[in-house]
Each structure stands twice: as C-alpha cells, then as structure tokens.
Write a protein that holds these residues in place. Sequence first.
Motif: not given
Length: 88
Positions: A35-51
């Motif tokens: 679950g934590i690993s999935d959360d980290i992936k989500d944060v990285m995807a958000e960072a990528k989406a923000r450039g």
Amino acid sequence: MTDERSEGMGGGRVAADELRLLIERAERLEEEKKGISDDIKDVMAEAKARGYDAKAIKKIMAIRKKKKEEYQEEEAILETYMHALGML
C-alpha cells in the motif's frame, strides 16, 4: 500424542499458534508495504504530471538518506572518474 507443538526443522519444538501469529503479522506488514509503495508511485505520478522529473526526485531522496560526508565522498570519487574518462 500430539499437542499444539510440532517438531521444528532444527529438532526443537515450535508452537503452532505462535508461528501462525508471526506469519500473519508478516503478511499484514507486506500488505501495508504494498500500500505504501502504491502511494509512493502515486506521488511520483503526481510530480511527473506537474512537470517534475521523477528520476531526479528519487535521486534526491537517495542522497538525503545518506550522511553528508558519505555523499561528498561518493561525489568526489565520481568526479575523479569522470575527469579520467574525459566526461567533464
């Protein structure tokens, strides 16, 4: 005659209930880790989406885990090697 205990691999005795609890606890922790690993992936995807560059963020996180002296030593060695190879 059998009870809650059975022979362990090392010839010792293992309490089945205790072993089961330890395994179940480890399994729950593995689920939490996923679950934590999935959360980290989500944060990285958000960072990528923000450039932002996710690889750079991960590198910064790895650097921040190290002691300052350890990081400085690694960077000095890397720079020495790169100079030797004509990369700098």
